[in-house]
Design a protein around this motif. Sequence first.
Motif, PDB file in Angstrom:
ATOM      1  N   GLN A  27       0.665  34.528  38.441  1.00 28.39           N
ATOM      2  CA  GLN A  27      -0.226  35.431  37.716  1.00 28.39           C
ATOM      3  C   GLN A  27       0.518  36.183  36.619  1.00 28.39           C
ATOM      4  OE1 GLN A  27      -2.351  38.115  40.240  1.00 28.39           O
ATOM      5  NE2 GLN A  27      -3.494  39.075  38.557  1.00 28.39           N
ATOM      6  N   ASP A  28       1.792  36.609  36.901  1.00 31.32           N
ATOM      7  CA  ASP A  28       2.576  37.313  35.892  1.00 31.32           C
ATOM      8  C   ASP A  28       2.876  36.410  34.695  1.00 31.32           C
ATOM      9  OD1 ASP A  28       2.737  39.644  37.446  1.00 31.32           O
ATOM     10  OD2 ASP A  28       4.386  38.796  38.602  1.00 31.32           O
ATOM     11  N   LEU A  29       3.122  35.139  34.941  1.00 33.26           N
ATOM     12  CA  LEU A  29       3.353  34.207  33.846  1.00 33.26           C
ATOM     13  C   LEU A  29       2.095  33.999  33.021  1.00 33.26           C
ATOM     14  CD1 LEU A  29       5.552  31.566  35.712  1.00 33.26           C
ATOM     15  CD2 LEU A  29       6.309  33.098  33.894  1.00 33.26           C
ATOM     16  N   THR A  30       0.955  33.969  33.699  1.00 38.59           N
ATOM     17  CA  THR A  30      -0.320  33.762  32.999  1.00 38.59           C
ATOM     18  C   THR A  30      -0.659  34.972  32.129  1.00 38.59           C
ATOM     19  OG1 THR A  30      -1.112  32.360  34.823  1.00 38.59           O
ATOM     20  CG2 THR A  30      -2.766  33.232  33.293  1.00 38.59           C
ATOM     21  N   GLU A  31      -0.390  36.168  32.641  1.00 35.73           N
ATOM     22  CA  GLU A  31      -0.774  37.390  31.929  1.00 35.73           C
ATOM     23  C   GLU A  31       0.381  37.979  31.107  1.00 35.73           C
ATOM     24  OE1 GLU A  31      -2.040  39.943  35.022  1.00 35.73           O
ATOM     25  OE2 GLU A  31      -3.846  38.784  35.503  1.00 35.73           O
ATOM     26  N   PHE A  32       1.429  37.199  30.865  1.00 38.24           N
ATOM     27  CA  PHE A  32       2.613  37.707  30.161  1.00 38.24           C
ATOM     28  C   PHE A  32       2.253  38.163  28.748  1.00 38.24           C
ATOM     29  CE2 PHE A  32       6.409  36.833  27.460  1.00 38.24           C
ATOM     30  CZ  PHE A  32       7.226  37.795  28.009  1.00 38.24           C
ATOM     31  N   ASP A  33       2.654  39.422  28.422  1.00 36.66           N
ATOM     32  CA  ASP A  33       2.324  39.989  27.116  1.00 36.66           C
ATOM     33  C   ASP A  33       3.566  40.393  26.330  1.00 36.66           C
ATOM     34  OD1 ASP A  33       3.182  42.027  28.669  1.00 36.66           O
ATOM     35  OD2 ASP A  33       1.463  43.363  28.314  1.00 36.66           O
ATOM     36  N   GLY A  34       4.714  39.879  26.734  1.00 40.17           N
ATOM     37  CA  GLY A  34       5.959  40.199  26.026  1.00 40.17           C
ATOM     38  C   GLY A  34       6.865  41.130  26.789  1.00 40.17           C
ATOM     39  N   ASP A  35       6.388  41.788  27.863  1.00 42.66           N
ATOM     40  CA  ASP A  35       7.209  42.698  28.670  1.00 42.66           C
ATOM     41  C   ASP A  35       7.841  41.905  29.807  1.00 42.66           C
ATOM     42  OD1 ASP A  35       8.428  44.740  29.930  1.00 42.66           O
ATOM     43  OD2 ASP A  35       6.606  45.787  30.550  1.00 42.66           O
ATOM     44  N   ALA A  36       9.161  41.687  29.709  1.00 41.33           N
ATOM     45  CA  ALA A  36       9.860  40.866  30.705  1.00 41.33           C
ATOM     46  C   ALA A  36      10.364  41.673  31.883  1.00 41.33           C
ATOM     47  CB  ALA A  36      11.031  40.141  30.043  1.00 41.33           C
ATOM     48  N   LEU A  37      10.009  42.958  31.958  1.00 41.65           N
ATOM     49  CA  LEU A  37      10.518  43.807  33.029  1.00 41.65           C
ATOM     50  C   LEU A  37      10.110  43.305  34.409  1.00 41.65           C
ATOM     51  CD1 LEU A  37      12.096  46.389  33.633  1.00 41.65           C
ATOM     52  CD2 LEU A  37       9.923  47.644  33.549  1.00 41.65           C
ATOM     53  N   VAL A  38       8.908  42.732  34.519  1.00 36.59           N
ATOM     54  CA  VAL A  38       8.416  42.278  35.811  1.00 36.59           C
ATOM     55  C   VAL A  38       9.223  41.109  36.355  1.00 36.59           C
ATOM     56  CG1 VAL A  38       6.765  40.618  34.876  1.00 36.59           C
ATOM     57  CG2 VAL A  38       6.274  41.699  37.072  1.00 36.59           C
ATOM     58  N   PHE A  39       9.970  40.436  35.476  1.00 34.49           N
ATOM     59  CA  PHE A  39      10.723  39.257  35.906  1.00 34.49           C
ATOM     60  C   PHE A  39      12.194  39.593  36.220  1.00 34.49           C
ATOM     61  CE2 PHE A  39       7.281  37.699  33.209  1.00 34.49           C
ATOM     62  CZ  PHE A  39       6.688  36.752  34.055  1.00 34.49           C
ATOM     63  N   GLU A  40      12.529  40.896  36.326  1.00 37.09           N
ATOM     64  CA  GLU A  40      13.901  41.264  36.676  1.00 37.09           C
ATOM     65  C   GLU A  40      14.310  40.733  38.037  1.00 37.09           C
ATOM     66  OE1 GLU A  40      14.403  45.433  36.438  1.00 37.09           O
ATOM     67  OE2 GLU A  40      14.765  45.446  34.268  1.00 37.09           O
ATOM     68  N   ASN A  41      13.330  40.675  38.961  1.00 40.14           N
ATOM     69  CA  ASN A  41      13.654  40.250  40.327  1.00 40.14           C
ATOM     70  C   ASN A  41      13.863  38.750  40.449  1.00 40.14           C
ATOM     71  OD1 ASN A  41      13.443  42.891  41.184  1.00 40.14           O
ATOM     72  ND2 ASN A  41      11.265  42.723  41.680  1.00 40.14           N
ATOM     73  N   THR A  42      13.698  38.009  39.358  1.00 39.14           N
ATOM     74  CA  THR A  42      13.966  36.567  39.431  1.00 39.14           C
ATOM     75  C   THR A  42      15.464  36.278  39.503  1.00 39.14           C
ATOM     76  OG1 THR A  42      13.927  36.428  37.014  1.00 39.14           O
ATOM     77  CG2 THR A  42      11.854  35.993  38.180  1.00 39.14           C
ATOM     78  N   GLU A  43      16.296  37.343  39.433  1.00 46.70           N
ATOM     79  CA  GLU A  43      17.741  37.120  39.559  1.00 46.70           C
ATOM     80  C   GLU A  43      18.086  36.427  40.869  1.00 46.70           C
ATOM     81  OE1 GLU A  43      19.698  40.800  39.119  1.00 46.70           O
ATOM     82  OE2 GLU A  43      19.280  40.980  36.950  1.00 46.70           O
ATOM     83  N   ASN A  44      17.371  36.747  41.929  1.00 46.04           N
ATOM     84  CA  ASN A  44      17.652  36.116  43.227  1.00 46.04           C
ATOM     85  C   ASN A  44      17.427  34.615  43.170  1.00 46.04           C
ATOM     86  OD1 ASN A  44      18.096  38.548  45.109  1.00 46.04           O
ATOM     87  ND2 ASN A  44      16.189  39.072  44.062  1.00 46.04           N
ATOM     88  N   GLN A  45      16.381  34.170  42.449  1.00 42.21           N
ATOM     89  CA  GLN A  45      16.131  32.737  42.324  1.00 42.21           C
ATOM     90  C   GLN A  45      17.115  32.082  41.349  1.00 42.21           C
ATOM     91  OE1 GLN A  45      13.555  34.999  42.175  1.00 42.21           O
ATOM     92  NE2 GLN A  45      12.830  34.569  44.255  1.00 42.21           N
ATOM     93  N   LEU A  46      17.380  32.752  40.207  1.00 40.87           N
ATOM     94  CA  LEU A  46      18.266  32.164  39.205  1.00 40.87           C
ATOM     95  C   LEU A  46      19.709  32.086  39.688  1.00 40.87           C
ATOM     96  CD1 LEU A  46      16.940  33.876  35.948  1.00 40.87           C
ATOM     97  CD2 LEU A  46      16.356  31.624  36.843  1.00 40.87           C
ATOM     98  N   ARG A  47      20.097  33.042  40.539  1.00 39.91           N
ATOM     99  CA  ARG A  47      21.470  33.018  41.047  1.00 39.91           C
ATOM    100  C   ARG A  47      21.741  31.768  41.865  1.00 39.91           C
ATOM    101  NH1 ARG A  47      21.335  37.602  43.109  1.00 39.91           N
ATOM    102  NH2 ARG A  47      22.216  38.803  41.375  1.00 39.91           N
ATOM    103  N   ASP A  48      20.695  31.198  42.511  1.00 41.51           N
ATOM    104  CA  ASP A  48      20.885  29.969  43.280  1.00 41.51           C
ATOM    105  C   ASP A  48      21.249  28.797  42.393  1.00 41.51           C
ATOM    106  OD1 ASP A  48      20.252  31.345  45.547  1.00 41.51           O
ATOM    107  OD2 ASP A  48      18.133  30.753  45.567  1.00 41.51           O
TER     108      ASP A  48
END
Length: 587
Positions: free
Chosen positions: A256-277
């Motif tokens: 849903q966050d990807l669908t409603e993305f309006d340029g504010d990447a703050l909501v994706f800060e927690n993807t560090e756990n996935q990207l670190r893998d």
Amino acid sequence: MTSSQESQIKSSDEQQMEKIRQLVLGEDAHVVKQALRENARELVREVFSEALHDREKQDGSVNKVLSPLVEKSVETSVANHSEQFVGYLYPLVGSLVRKSVTAFITELLEKTNALLENSFTVKGLKWRFEARRAQVSFSQYVASQTFSFRVEQVFLIHRETGLLLNSMSQSVDLGADADMVSSMLTAINDFVADSFKPNADASEQQLDVVRTDDFTLLVKQGPKAIIVAAVTGNMPQRIANQLQVTLEEIHKLYDQDLTEFDGDALVFENTENQLRDCLIAELKPEAKQKKKPYMAWFIILLMITGLGYLSVIRWQTDQLKTDIEKIDLEPGIIITDIEVEGLRTIKLKVLRDPYAPSIADWLKSKDISQHNISVTESAYLSLESEVVKSKVAGTLQNYPGIKLQWTASQPIFTGSLGIADKLQLQDELSRIVGLGFTPNWLDDISTASNQNNAADDPAIIRAILDLNIAKIDKMSVSFDKGQSELSPSALNKLIDMRDQFVEVIKIAEQQKLSIGLVIMGASDTVGSVSFNKVLSQKRADNVKLKLQELGIDENRLNAIGLGVIDLKTTDEGARKVLFNVVYFDAS
């Protein structure tokens, strides 16, 4: 029955079943939804922990989702209740510090050893040369030689806008230009899609791999996001698999966050756990062999030895400084400054009376080496009793016939001297600052003409005579306002005057000189001129009479009144009697 008839019957049955569902479940199944809503807590409570366990076991997504939430919750709780957390964690701090220090030292040793090996060994110098020739940084070249492959950086990019959502890297430096790299990749991908023919299934061409001399960019496309990994070394298939798994997981969690993305990447800060893998690395077989950090241990041991040696030297210097500071307790010596310069040198500045012990002798008496001590002396006159006694003793070295004893702070002189020597001794003692010498101290010294070593030298006798005359000329007797009577203090001064004048008479007779004393009375400006003239004469006459009573021949005394003398530089004014010694050749 034909197929069309069968389909009609089937369609009719489905319609009837749909009507039954609506009757039983309600419009849009609101009956079931209402029942579930009313019993949701009981239903979830029964399966919640099992569901979390199963999902975590399946793809590990529960931990990745909950970790950021727990971290933020703990951060907020610590900020709001810091004192309570200090109490909770206090028993663990000691153990944590010990473990942290141990881990730090271990890591330091390993890094130091690696740095030494890579910098000062033949292999390290060779790698530096190869890195310079390849025009890459030394750290990048070391990584390429140490790792079979390594994912240096991972980018998460929004597919529709091409904006960077998040990135992770092995080092801070690589993450500095993440936005620029993301924009370039998006532009290249759009160029490929627009410039080349579609695939057989009518889908657009997309980049999958971009290769350069230094690294490989692996691109994984998703419906709403793209993951790009920068890989050095020989890239295995498992990197691509991990990127695909991570991309699917991000789509599940952040659809849903990807669908409603309006340029504010703050909501994706927690993807560090996935990207670190995705930051996968594998050492080369020879690099996996753990080497003992002998060189690092040697360097650290050398540093510790050096620091220990410097600490010992500094401690010895501080002890020496403490010992030297005790010289300030010696009479006649004052330390004005003492400081340590460098490791061993001590700079000492002192004030020293000439009769005080020398600095060199004092240091030698304390078994202190002068090798590293710089001494700067300045002279001064000490009033300490021990120094004054040393000055008196030093003066008496020229007069072996005189013995000295001390009663409290007053000396007692005994022995025999010639007149000239006695006068010379009197002059020398009167010059000692702090002694407070008075001539009657020498009354116990007898005079012997045969011991007068200087009596045959007229120049010496005349110098002694002039010296004693000068002392008499400086003497005066003070009076109260309008008074001519002698006070007790004035009588004591006249006694001293008598003693001084008697000695002058003796010396003058040896030189065949006729000597006399002029007594001059004076008055201040208070009162009339005639009154002050009479008062000044009366004061002079009273002094003359008293000196006659003390044994001075009247023929040697002449009293005159000077009248008014206006002296505003003294509180007593001119209410004095002054003296002047005069002498003539009697031959």
